[in-house]
Design a protein around this motif. Sequence first.
Motif, PDB file in Angstrom:
ATOM      1  N   ASP A 180       0.836  -1.196   0.000  1.00  0.00           N
ATOM      2  CA  ASP A 180       0.000   0.000   0.000  1.00  0.00           C
ATOM      3  C   ASP A 180       0.871   1.245   0.000  1.00  0.00           C
ATOM      4  OD1 ASP A 180      -2.631   0.837  -0.087  1.00  0.00           O
ATOM      5  OD2 ASP A 180      -2.816   1.092   2.087  1.00  0.00           O
ATOM      6  N   HIS A 181       0.424   2.273  -0.720  1.00  0.00           N
ATOM      7  CA  HIS A 181       1.157   3.539  -0.757  1.00  0.00           C
ATOM      8  C   HIS A 181       0.141   4.654  -0.797  1.00  0.00           C
ATOM      9  CE1 HIS A 181       5.026   5.716  -2.009  1.00  0.00           C
ATOM     10  NE2 HIS A 181       5.255   5.096  -0.868  1.00  0.00           N
ATOM     11  N   GLU A 182      -0.677   4.722   0.181  1.00  0.00           N
ATOM     12  CA  GLU A 182      -1.901   5.523   0.290  1.00  0.00           C
ATOM     13  C   GLU A 182      -2.757   5.375  -0.952  1.00  0.00           C
ATOM     14  OE1 GLU A 182      -0.828   9.724   1.237  1.00  0.00           O
ATOM     15  OE2 GLU A 182      -1.130  10.186  -0.882  1.00  0.00           O
ATOM     16  N   GLY A 184      -3.727   7.554  -3.640  1.00  0.00           N
ATOM     17  CA  GLY A 184      -3.715   8.302  -4.900  1.00  0.00           C
ATOM     18  C   GLY A 184      -2.891   7.687  -6.010  1.00  0.00           C
ATOM     19  N   ASN A 185      -2.066   6.678  -5.697  1.00  0.00           N
ATOM     20  CA  ASN A 185      -1.274   6.090  -6.786  1.00  0.00           C
ATOM     21  C   ASN A 185      -2.207   5.436  -7.808  1.00  0.00           C
ATOM     22  OD1 ASN A 185      -1.354   3.011  -6.274  1.00  0.00           O
ATOM     23  ND2 ASN A 185      -0.982   3.903  -4.254  1.00  0.00           N
ATOM     24  N   VAL A 186      -1.709   5.274  -9.031  1.00  0.00           N
ATOM     25  CA  VAL A 186      -2.608   4.898 -10.137  1.00  0.00           C
ATOM     26  C   VAL A 186      -3.331   3.569  -9.875  1.00  0.00           C
ATOM     27  CG1 VAL A 186      -2.656   4.252 -12.584  1.00  0.00           C
ATOM     28  CG2 VAL A 186      -1.352   6.248 -11.858  1.00  0.00           C
ATOM     29  N   LEU A 216       5.408   4.631 -16.019  1.00  0.00           N
ATOM     30  CA  LEU A 216       5.598   5.660 -14.995  1.00  0.00           C
ATOM     31  C   LEU A 216       5.180   5.145 -13.622  1.00  0.00           C
ATOM     32  CD1 LEU A 216       4.517   8.980 -16.768  1.00  0.00           C
ATOM     33  CD2 LEU A 216       6.733   7.829 -16.736  1.00  0.00           C
ATOM     34  N   HIS A 217       4.484   4.009 -13.600  1.00  0.00           N
ATOM     35  CA  HIS A 217       4.047   3.418 -12.317  1.00  0.00           C
ATOM     36  C   HIS A 217       4.802   2.092 -12.137  1.00  0.00           C
ATOM     37  CE1 HIS A 217       1.642   2.652  -8.870  1.00  0.00           C
ATOM     38  NE2 HIS A 217       0.547   2.161  -9.438  1.00  0.00           N
ATOM     39  N   GLY A 218       4.095   0.968 -12.015  1.00  0.00           N
ATOM     40  CA  GLY A 218       4.747  -0.290 -11.617  1.00  0.00           C
ATOM     41  C   GLY A 218       5.745  -0.845 -12.615  1.00  0.00           C
ATOM     42  N   GLY A 262      12.470   9.799  -8.883  1.00  0.00           N
ATOM     43  CA  GLY A 262      11.355  10.747  -8.930  1.00  0.00           C
ATOM     44  C   GLY A 262      10.122  10.159  -8.260  1.00  0.00           C
ATOM     45  N   HIS A 263       9.225  11.032  -7.869  1.00  0.00           N
ATOM     46  CA  HIS A 263       7.955  10.579  -7.290  1.00  0.00           C
ATOM     47  C   HIS A 263       6.983  11.745  -7.251  1.00  0.00           C
ATOM     48  CE1 HIS A 263       5.069   8.625  -4.591  1.00  0.00           C
ATOM     49  NE2 HIS A 263       5.642   7.506  -4.993  1.00  0.00           N
ATOM     50  N   ALA A 264       5.698  11.416  -7.407  1.00  0.00           N
ATOM     51  CA  ALA A 264       4.687  12.471  -7.414  1.00  0.00           C
ATOM     52  C   ALA A 264       4.506  13.099  -6.029  1.00  0.00           C
ATOM     53  CB  ALA A 264       3.362  11.904  -7.910  1.00  0.00           C
ATOM     54  N   PRO A 271      11.618   5.129   1.704  1.00  0.00           N
ATOM     55  CA  PRO A 271      12.048   4.160   2.736  1.00  0.00           C
ATOM     56  C   PRO A 271      11.894   2.700   2.289  1.00  0.00           C
ATOM     57  CG  PRO A 271      10.056   5.332   3.434  1.00  0.00           C
ATOM     58  CD  PRO A 271      10.537   6.006   2.177  1.00  0.00           C
ATOM     59  N   ARG A 272      11.049   2.439   1.292  1.00  0.00           N
ATOM     60  CA  ARG A 272      10.949   1.059   0.762  1.00  0.00           C
ATOM     61  C   ARG A 272      12.240   0.726   0.021  1.00  0.00           C
ATOM     62  NH1 ARG A 272       5.592   1.788  -2.667  1.00  0.00           N
ATOM     63  NH2 ARG A 272       6.838   3.618  -3.256  1.00  0.00           N
ATOM     64  N   PHE A 273      12.802   1.723  -0.695  1.00  0.00           N
ATOM     65  CA  PHE A 273      14.097   1.540  -1.361  1.00  0.00           C
ATOM     66  C   PHE A 273      15.152   1.215  -0.309  1.00  0.00           C
ATOM     67  CE2 PHE A 273      18.180   3.588  -2.377  1.00  0.00           C
ATOM     68  CZ  PHE A 273      18.518   2.978  -3.573  1.00  0.00           C
ATOM     69  N   THR A 341       5.133  -9.286  -9.830  1.00  0.00           N
ATOM     70  CA  THR A 341       5.381  -9.466  -8.389  1.00  0.00           C
ATOM     71  C   THR A 341       4.903  -8.223  -7.606  1.00  0.00           C
ATOM     72  OG1 THR A 341       7.647  -8.657  -8.582  1.00  0.00           O
ATOM     73  CG2 THR A 341       7.362 -11.018  -8.718  1.00  0.00           C
ATOM     74  N   PHE A 342       5.010  -7.053  -8.208  1.00  0.00           N
ATOM     75  CA  PHE A 342       4.445  -5.834  -7.600  1.00  0.00           C
ATOM     76  C   PHE A 342       2.916  -6.016  -7.490  1.00  0.00           C
ATOM     77  CE2 PHE A 342       5.178  -0.880  -7.892  1.00  0.00           C
ATOM     78  CZ  PHE A 342       4.231  -0.657  -6.914  1.00  0.00           C
ATOM     79  N   GLY A 343       2.349  -6.588  -8.523  1.00  0.00           N
ATOM     80  CA  GLY A 343       0.885  -6.745  -8.585  1.00  0.00           C
ATOM     81  C   GLY A 343       0.323  -7.707  -7.552  1.00  0.00           C
ATOM     82  N   SER A 345       1.452  -8.077  -4.615  1.00  0.00           N
ATOM     83  CA  SER A 345       1.514  -7.343  -3.361  1.00  0.00           C
ATOM     84  C   SER A 345       0.463  -6.234  -3.281  1.00  0.00           C
ATOM     85  CB  SER A 345       2.915  -6.744  -3.220  1.00  0.00           C
ATOM     86  OG  SER A 345       2.956  -5.904  -2.115  1.00  0.00           O
ATOM     87  N   ARG A 346       0.351  -5.432  -4.339  1.00  0.00           N
ATOM     88  CA  ARG A 346      -0.558  -4.284  -4.298  1.00  0.00           C
ATOM     89  C   ARG A 346      -2.018  -4.722  -4.115  1.00  0.00           C
ATOM     90  NH1 ARG A 346       0.489   1.010  -5.318  1.00  0.00           N
ATOM     91  NH2 ARG A 346       2.202   0.444  -3.927  1.00  0.00           N
ATOM     92  N   SER A 347      -2.328  -5.975  -4.491  1.00  0.00           N
ATOM     93  CA  SER A 347      -3.708  -6.452  -4.301  1.00  0.00           C
ATOM     94  C   SER A 347      -4.102  -6.308  -2.825  1.00  0.00           C
ATOM     95  CB  SER A 347      -3.850  -7.914  -4.760  1.00  0.00           C
ATOM     96  OG  SER A 347      -3.108  -8.788  -3.926  1.00  0.00           O
TER      97      SER A 347
HETATM   98  C1  MLT Z   1       3.388   3.305  -5.517  1.00  0.00           C
HETATM   99  O1  MLT Z   1       3.846   2.498  -4.695  1.00  0.00           O
HETATM  100  O2  MLT Z   1       2.204   3.239  -5.887  1.00  0.00           O
HETATM  101  C2  MLT Z   1       4.304   4.307  -6.154  1.00  0.00           C
HETATM  102  O3  MLT Z   1       5.302   4.723  -5.298  1.00  0.00           O
HETATM  103  C3  MLT Z   1       3.611   5.431  -6.856  1.00  0.00           C
HETATM  104  C4  MLT Z   1       2.825   6.390  -6.010  1.00  0.00           C
HETATM  105  O4  MLT Z   1       2.780   6.337  -4.794  1.00  0.00           O
HETATM  106  O5  MLT Z   1       2.237   7.303  -6.657  1.00  0.00           O
END
Ligand code: MLT
Length: 380
Positions: A180-182, A184-186, A216-218, A262-264, A271-273, A341-343, A345-347
Amino acid sequence: MLWDPSVLDSEEGIRFWGRSIPECQEVLPTAPGGSEMLPEAMFWYLLTGRVPSEAESKQFQEELVERSELPTYVEKVLDSLPKTLHPMTQFVIGFASQYTAGMKKADYWVPALEDSLDCVAKSFTIAARIYNNKYRNGASDMPAIDKSKDLSYNFANQIGFGESEGFVELIRLYNALHTDHEGGNVSAHTAHLVGSALSDPFLSYSAALGGLAGPLHGLANQEVLRFIIGMQKELGDHASEDKIVEFIWKTLNSGQVIPGYGHAVLRKPDPRFMALQQFGVKRKEVAQDPIFKYVDQLYKVAPGVLTEHGKTKNPFPNVDAASGSLLYHYGLKHFEFYTVTFGTSRSMGALAQYVHDRILGLPIERPKSLSMEALKKLVV
Ligand code: MLT
Ligand code: NMX
């Protein structure tokens, strides 16, 4: 937009229910013998706002693993896709083909929770099946799910890395960090938007994956490896910082972005990096890997170049700058697969909030749009 489980501070990075990444690493349960927080524990935490006990985490893990088998018709859909199709396109199709039925708004949160648990659990098996179909001898050789183990172990085992303790631990950390990253991410926003029409979790998350698949995202994690491999081809295994700076300028001057930077919202190193870097630094064999070293060298010089370039508001690395180098080190070299693999997790993050949205009965999201003419009138 309302988003409860995580909030992103531009200077400090993400906090999950108020806890920073190191604080989560401190309190969330790990696998027996492991040291990385379990994504199942993080998912529980995102859903409930409460840190699970060891017993709760284990029970939830068993529940999810139990749900991780795929229906035969989904397997058939995945097995019939052409091998040439990008793994993220296959992932979107795998989710969309799970669609079941809708129901009354007030009662919706119960099946929403049920479907979300299924969706998260099955995402690991869909991902493993795509990997086997695309990069190995097909899905018929995939080992069965071991119900005594966690989702990350089973995913690793099903794609041929079950014996590698380091890889399994990396997958656990990777999945816990990318949840999770609040809001607003796409990808998370897409799941929230599509879910607001009361589309079910599978359809909502399938749509979210379409957004995650953008460079620009995952997809940036794939692009980072492409960038570093390109640099390695041109400069060899051990380039000086001056040569790396030249390579970055060449990329920028050709009109391309430096992927992983970069980041929006963030205005400091992600900190994940840092957590992924620390994972590598702790392990001697990873720390000596030339690709991992390049990630570190880029971190030293790229912020300066990007600052001098003068466009990006944030010259620091985001999560994608490090994640692929670790997967690559352990032998997962098909970098087109990294966004899958990002996908998985983001679920967990997107669907935890999806459940909260249905509990709260949030309305359909429908922003008013304005014509250029109307916008001009607002500012003139
Ligand atoms: C994310 O994890 O979704 C990315 O860092 C992009 C974002 O937060 O906009
Ligand atoms: N390299 C070169 N130029 C950049 C970079 C970069 N890494 N980041 C931003 N810029 C440019 C950007 O293209 C824009 O230029 P222009 O005015 O010509 O359109 C300018 O700097 C201002 O952009 P920002 O306001 O700083 O960033 P924005 O919020 O628009 O975009 C990203 C954020 C993340 C899309 C952008 O930084 C980027 O493209 N980064 C590289 C791709 C990447 O790593 N994405 C992954 C994000 C994390 N994730 O996992 O989703």
